[in-house]
Motif scaffolding. Sequence first.
Motif, PDB file in Angstrom:
ATOM      1  N   ILE A   1      -7.393   3.096   0.145  1.00 13.48           N
ATOM      2  CA  ILE A   1      -7.382   1.673  -0.209  1.00 13.48           C
ATOM      3  C   ILE A   1      -8.086   1.461  -1.547  1.00 13.48           C
ATOM      4  CG2 ILE A   1      -8.288  -0.600   0.415  1.00 13.48           C
ATOM      5  CD1 ILE A   1      -7.830   0.184   3.353  1.00 13.48           C
ATOM      6  N   LYS A   2      -9.246   2.102  -1.722  1.00 10.56           N
ATOM      7  CA  LYS A   2      -9.968   1.995  -2.995  1.00 10.56           C
ATOM      8  C   LYS A   2      -9.148   2.594  -4.135  1.00 10.56           C
ATOM      9  CE  LYS A   2     -14.701   1.809  -1.190  1.00 10.56           C
ATOM     10  NZ  LYS A   2     -15.999   2.505  -1.074  1.00 10.56           N
ATOM     11  N   GLY A   3      -8.428   3.676  -3.843  1.00  7.54           N
ATOM     12  CA  GLY A   3      -7.534   4.276  -4.839  1.00  7.54           C
ATOM     13  C   GLY A   3      -6.412   3.334  -5.231  1.00  7.54           C
ATOM     14  N   TYR A   4      -5.901   2.599  -4.253  1.00  6.25           N
ATOM     15  CA  TYR A   4      -4.842   1.607  -4.502  1.00  6.25           C
ATOM     16  C   TYR A   4      -5.344   0.493  -5.430  1.00  6.25           C
ATOM     17  CZ  TYR A   4      -2.266  -2.710  -3.374  1.00  6.25           C
ATOM     18  OH  TYR A   4      -1.598  -3.908  -3.448  1.00  6.25           O
ATOM     19  N   VAL A   5      -6.534  -0.043  -5.129  1.00  4.87           N
ATOM     20  CA  VAL A   5      -7.102  -1.123  -5.941  1.00  4.87           C
ATOM     21  C   VAL A   5      -7.366  -0.646  -7.370  1.00  4.87           C
ATOM     22  CG1 VAL A   5      -9.081  -2.672  -6.203  1.00  4.87           C
ATOM     23  CG2 VAL A   5      -8.099  -2.301  -3.944  1.00  4.87           C
ATOM     24  N   LYS A   6      -7.876   0.581  -7.491  1.00  2.00           N
ATOM     25  CA  LYS A   6      -8.154   1.141  -8.822  1.00  2.00           C
ATOM     26  C   LYS A   6      -6.855   1.451  -9.572  1.00  2.00           C
ATOM     27  CE  LYS A   6     -10.713   4.857 -11.124  1.00  2.00           C
ATOM     28  NZ  LYS A   6     -11.476   6.114 -10.938  1.00  2.00           N
ATOM     29  N   GLY A   7      -5.875   1.972  -8.837  1.00  2.00           N
ATOM     30  CA  GLY A   7      -4.614   2.383  -9.459  1.00  2.00           C
ATOM     31  C   GLY A   7      -3.765   1.239  -9.953  1.00  2.00           C
ATOM     32  N   ILE A   8      -3.997   0.034  -9.436  1.00  8.33           N
ATOM     33  CA  ILE A   8      -3.283  -1.145  -9.934  1.00  8.33           C
ATOM     34  C   ILE A   8      -3.775  -1.497 -11.334  1.00  8.33           C
ATOM     35  CG2 ILE A   8      -3.091  -3.652  -9.632  1.00  8.33           C
ATOM     36  CD1 ILE A   8      -2.939  -3.184  -6.649  1.00  8.33           C
ATOM     37  N   GLN A   9      -5.063  -1.234 -11.598  1.00  7.54           N
ATOM     38  CA  GLN A   9      -5.674  -1.656 -12.862  1.00  7.54           C
ATOM     39  C   GLN A   9      -5.620  -0.582 -13.940  1.00  7.54           C
ATOM     40  OE1 GLN A   9      -9.419  -4.059 -11.901  1.00  7.54           O
ATOM     41  NE2 GLN A   9      -8.914  -3.195  -9.911  1.00  7.54           N
ATOM     42  N   GLN A  10      -5.583   0.690 -13.537  1.00  6.31           N
ATOM     43  CA  GLN A  10      -5.399   1.774 -14.508  1.00  6.31           C
ATOM     44  C   GLN A  10      -4.588   2.878 -13.835  1.00  6.31           C
ATOM     45  OE1 GLN A  10      -9.705   2.505 -15.087  1.00  6.31           O
ATOM     46  NE2 GLN A  10      -9.292   4.587 -14.427  1.00  6.31           N
ATOM     47  N   PRO A  11      -3.687   3.544 -14.596  1.00  9.00           N
ATOM     48  CA  PRO A  11      -2.706   4.433 -13.965  1.00  9.00           C
ATOM     49  C   PRO A  11      -3.309   5.680 -13.322  1.00  9.00           C
ATOM     50  CG  PRO A  11      -2.596   4.587 -16.353  1.00  9.00           C
ATOM     51  CD  PRO A  11      -3.531   3.469 -16.053  1.00  9.00           C
ATOM     52  N   ILE A  12      -2.732   6.062 -12.170  1.00  6.33           N
ATOM     53  CA  ILE A  12      -3.076   7.328 -11.497  1.00  6.33           C
ATOM     54  C   ILE A  12      -1.876   8.257 -11.660  1.00  6.33           C
ATOM     55  CG2 ILE A  12      -3.530   8.442  -9.281  1.00  6.33           C
ATOM     56  CD1 ILE A  12      -4.976   5.924  -8.386  1.00  6.33           C
ATOM     57  N   LEU A  13      -2.077   9.400 -12.303  1.00  4.20           N
ATOM     58  CA  LEU A  13      -0.987  10.333 -12.599  1.00  4.20           C
ATOM     59  C   LEU A  13      -0.714  11.272 -11.418  1.00  4.20           C
ATOM     60  CD1 LEU A  13      -1.543  11.285 -16.322  1.00  4.20           C
ATOM     61  CD2 LEU A  13       0.596  10.518 -15.328  1.00  4.20           C
TER      62      LEU A  13
ATOM     63  N   LEU B   1       0.834  -1.211   0.000  1.00  4.93           N
ATOM     64  CA  LEU B   1       0.000   0.000   0.000  1.00  4.93           C
ATOM     65  C   LEU B   1       0.862   1.252   0.000  1.00  4.93           C
ATOM     66  CD1 LEU B   1      -2.988   1.014   0.192  1.00  4.93           C
ATOM     67  CD2 LEU B   1      -2.659   1.104   2.672  1.00  4.93           C
ATOM     68  N   THR B   2       1.889   1.279   0.874  1.00  6.99           N
ATOM     69  CA  THR B   2       2.757   2.464   0.948  1.00  6.99           C
ATOM     70  C   THR B   2       3.653   2.583  -0.289  1.00  6.99           C
ATOM     71  OG1 THR B   2       4.329   1.159   2.265  1.00  6.99           O
ATOM     72  CG2 THR B   2       2.779   2.550   3.467  1.00  6.99           C
ATOM     73  N   LYS B   3       4.107   1.433  -0.801  1.00 11.55           N
ATOM     74  CA  LYS B   3       4.943   1.455  -2.005  1.00 11.55           C
ATOM     75  C   LYS B   3       4.157   1.994  -3.198  1.00 11.55           C
ATOM     76  CE  LYS B   3       8.018  -1.528  -4.702  1.00 11.55           C
ATOM     77  NZ  LYS B   3       8.482  -2.912  -4.936  1.00 11.55           N
ATOM     78  N   PHE B   4       2.884   1.634  -3.280  1.00 13.89           N
ATOM     79  CA  PHE B   4       2.046   2.126  -4.371  1.00 13.89           C
ATOM     80  C   PHE B   4       1.912   3.642  -4.308  1.00 13.89           C
ATOM     81  CE2 PHE B   4      -2.152   3.683  -5.585  1.00 13.89           C
ATOM     82  CZ  PHE B   4      -2.194   3.329  -6.924  1.00 13.89           C
ATOM     83  N   TRP B   5       1.562   4.174  -3.129  1.00 15.73           N
ATOM     84  CA  TRP B   5       1.289   5.604  -3.030  1.00 15.73           C
ATOM     85  C   TRP B   5       2.544   6.464  -3.113  1.00 15.73           C
ATOM     86  CZ3 TRP B   5      -2.947   7.683  -4.354  1.00 15.73           C
ATOM     87  CH2 TRP B   5      -4.156   7.012  -4.195  1.00 15.73           C
ATOM     88  N   LYS B   6       3.713   5.853  -2.941  1.00 19.38           N
ATOM     89  CA  LYS B   6       4.957   6.602  -3.163  1.00 19.38           C
ATOM     90  C   LYS B   6       5.080   7.018  -4.626  1.00 19.38           C
ATOM     91  CE  LYS B   6       8.249   4.970   0.333  1.00 19.38           C
ATOM     92  NZ  LYS B   6       9.484   4.173   0.541  1.00 19.38           N
ATOM     93  N   ASN B   7       4.685   6.090  -5.506  1.00 18.07           N
ATOM     94  CA  ASN B   7       4.738   6.366  -6.948  1.00 18.07           C
ATOM     95  C   ASN B   7       3.728   5.469  -7.655  1.00 18.07           C
ATOM     96  OD1 ASN B   7       5.410   6.741  -9.677  1.00 18.07           O
ATOM     97  ND2 ASN B   7       7.560   7.125  -9.172  1.00 18.07           N
ATOM     98  N   PRO B   8       2.451   5.893  -7.729  1.00 15.44           N
ATOM     99  CA  PRO B   8       1.399   5.044  -8.301  1.00 15.44           C
ATOM    100  C   PRO B   8       1.662   4.606  -9.739  1.00 15.44           C
ATOM    101  CG  PRO B   8       0.435   6.911  -7.153  1.00 15.44           C
ATOM    102  CD  PRO B   8       1.904   7.164  -7.224  1.00 15.44           C
ATOM    103  N   LEU B   9       2.259   5.488 -10.534  1.00 15.68           N
ATOM    104  CA  LEU B   9       2.485   5.172 -11.947  1.00 15.68           C
ATOM    105  C   LEU B   9       3.543   4.083 -12.105  1.00 15.68           C
ATOM    106  CD1 LEU B   9       1.289   6.141 -14.585  1.00 15.68           C
ATOM    107  CD2 LEU B   9       3.179   7.734 -14.799  1.00 15.68           C
ATOM    108  N   ARG B  10       4.634   4.213 -11.349  1.00 12.31           N
ATOM    109  CA  ARG B  10       5.688   3.195 -11.417  1.00 12.31           C
ATOM    110  C   ARG B  10       5.155   1.839 -10.949  1.00 12.31           C
ATOM    111  NH1 ARG B  10      10.603   4.634  -7.844  1.00 12.31           N
ATOM    112  NH2 ARG B  10       9.131   4.095  -6.207  1.00 12.31           N
ATOM    113  N   TYR B  11       4.356   1.858  -9.881  1.00 13.40           N
ATOM    114  CA  TYR B  11       3.788   0.605  -9.358  1.00 13.40           C
ATOM    115  C   TYR B  11       2.870  -0.044 -10.389  1.00 13.40           C
ATOM    116  CZ  TYR B  11       2.108  -2.615  -5.767  1.00 13.40           C
ATOM    117  OH  TYR B  11       1.816  -3.747  -5.036  1.00 13.40           O
ATOM    118  N   PHE B  12       2.104   0.778 -11.114  1.00  9.53           N
ATOM    119  CA  PHE B  12       1.213   0.257 -12.156  1.00  9.53           C
ATOM    120  C   PHE B  12       2.005  -0.479 -13.236  1.00  9.53           C
ATOM    121  CE2 PHE B  12      -0.500   0.950 -16.437  1.00  9.53           C
ATOM    122  CZ  PHE B  12      -1.699   0.254 -16.344  1.00  9.53           C
ATOM    123  N   PHE B  13       3.094   0.144 -13.696  1.00  8.69           N
ATOM    124  CA  PHE B  13       3.914  -0.484 -14.734  1.00  8.69           C
ATOM    125  C   PHE B  13       4.598  -1.744 -14.209  1.00  8.69           C
ATOM    126  CE2 PHE B  13       3.366   3.445 -17.023  1.00  8.69           C
ATOM    127  CZ  PHE B  13       3.505   3.079 -18.347  1.00  8.69           C
TER     128      PHE B  13
END
Length: 498
Positions: free
Chosen positions: A400-412, A214-226
């Motif tokens: 948390i909902k942002g994390y689940v959504k951001g895994i499936q489509q990128p958050i800039l 969760l914390t790794k995602f929010w540090k950089n959502p775009l990098r985590y998505f890729f």
Amino acid sequence: MINDSLLSNYSQKISINILKKIFFYKCYYTNNETFLPGVVNFCHPNSVCYIPFKIICIIGADHSSIPKINHLDNFNLLKKYPLIGDVDIYQKYCYLFAQSISCAKKYFYISYIGYSIKDESKRYPSVLIDQLLSYIAYNFCFIGDQHLSLEDNTKKIIKHLCRKYKTQYFYKKQHLVSFKKENLQNIFKNINKKFYYPNLLKDKNYNIINLKDLTKFWKNPLRYFFNFNLKIQLNKKEEIITTEPFLVNQLDSFKIKYTLLNKIINNQDTKQLFQYYILSGKLPYHFFGKIFWDKNITEMTSIAKEVIKYRILTKEKKINLNIEKYQIHGILSEIQKTGLLRWKPSAINYSDRIVLWLEHLIYSVLGGYGESRIIGYKNQNWSFASLKSDIAYTYLLKYIKGYVKGIQQPILLTKSAASWLDHVYDIKNNFIKNDYHTQRTGYKKLMGTWTGNNYIDGEQKDFYITKIITKLNTNNIKEICEIAKKWLIPILKNKLKQ
């Protein structure tokens, strides 16, 4: 290993876990390349020696590339007077070529540019390709073509196996920025369908979330998505310095400061650490290394004094928290009576704030009371006010909902927009200043972070961002600013007012 044990009269059983551990250690120690399953790997044929793949593609197999042409052979006396055991580059490449064919389980593709980009002159394939086609034509034919002449059979097989593409497919540039957002999302979905296991995301259980993820995602959502979704990772190769260093590179400097800071906070001796870094070659020799070390001792001691002031009876706690249908598990460390405490040897940036914010929300949901703070370079101090459990619960569910959504489509969510928001947001009165002067200065801050300077690379050079924003325009700026407001305003709003 077993033979060595028998020779040394070792009579006890050897655990299979030990054998596995030794095997993987030797495998990863000797192989510097990293190969991931289910994705496209780019490498030299030497790197995948005897490893079977479903599909193997050889790119750029023109007459001068495979095998390599050595233009100095006329001056090479070893070539003129060969002996048994001399390295023959031609045979080496032939062997690699044959080896690549044997490792391809289903498909083996070879590509080369047939015509020059400059003058449209004919470019020929590798002699190995000609030999392979000749071998196939001489030994195989289509059913019913047994009586065809060798020349006709060769033409028919070459027509079947070889495919020519128009040059427009190679030289036309396509920018993702020209697509609409809906089309962009469809592109990412199609990429997954074509090249990756189609049920990969479906099989992932989003209801169980690790706090680190969760914390790794929010540090950089775009990098985590890729990294997570598209399985695309960019690893910068370290350059080997051949001259004597007089400066410490940025990454090593951060690691040294971080280790040094923790040593000082825990009241441990730093003399042996200094000797270790000197002997490892990470510090410049003699006076230069001593100046760097003394300067950092002073800076880290200053941060450590501030940390020690708040660090009383520290403890850590395992968490297993249910938020609606989601379950978060992990460890919260450095819990004080007054709240959470964090520190770092460099300046506090937006990713540090958002990680502390998420941990503060979990701490508050669990009934923790008090301020959570992070202390940084030059005694920077960022802290969050105590939150009621129900308010923290609402905020945490949103992220948390942002994390689940951001895994499936990128958050800039970008540093540039965070720099803009820091400048235009009035923390004391909790609103965004819309006057011309503030907004103008805010956009200057945004562009400064985007373009960078002589010392720091801007976000325009970030690999992951450039795959979605190739050129910054008004629409892009508006979009990233809106995203920053949505996710970063709660952090600014709940900052402890000093």
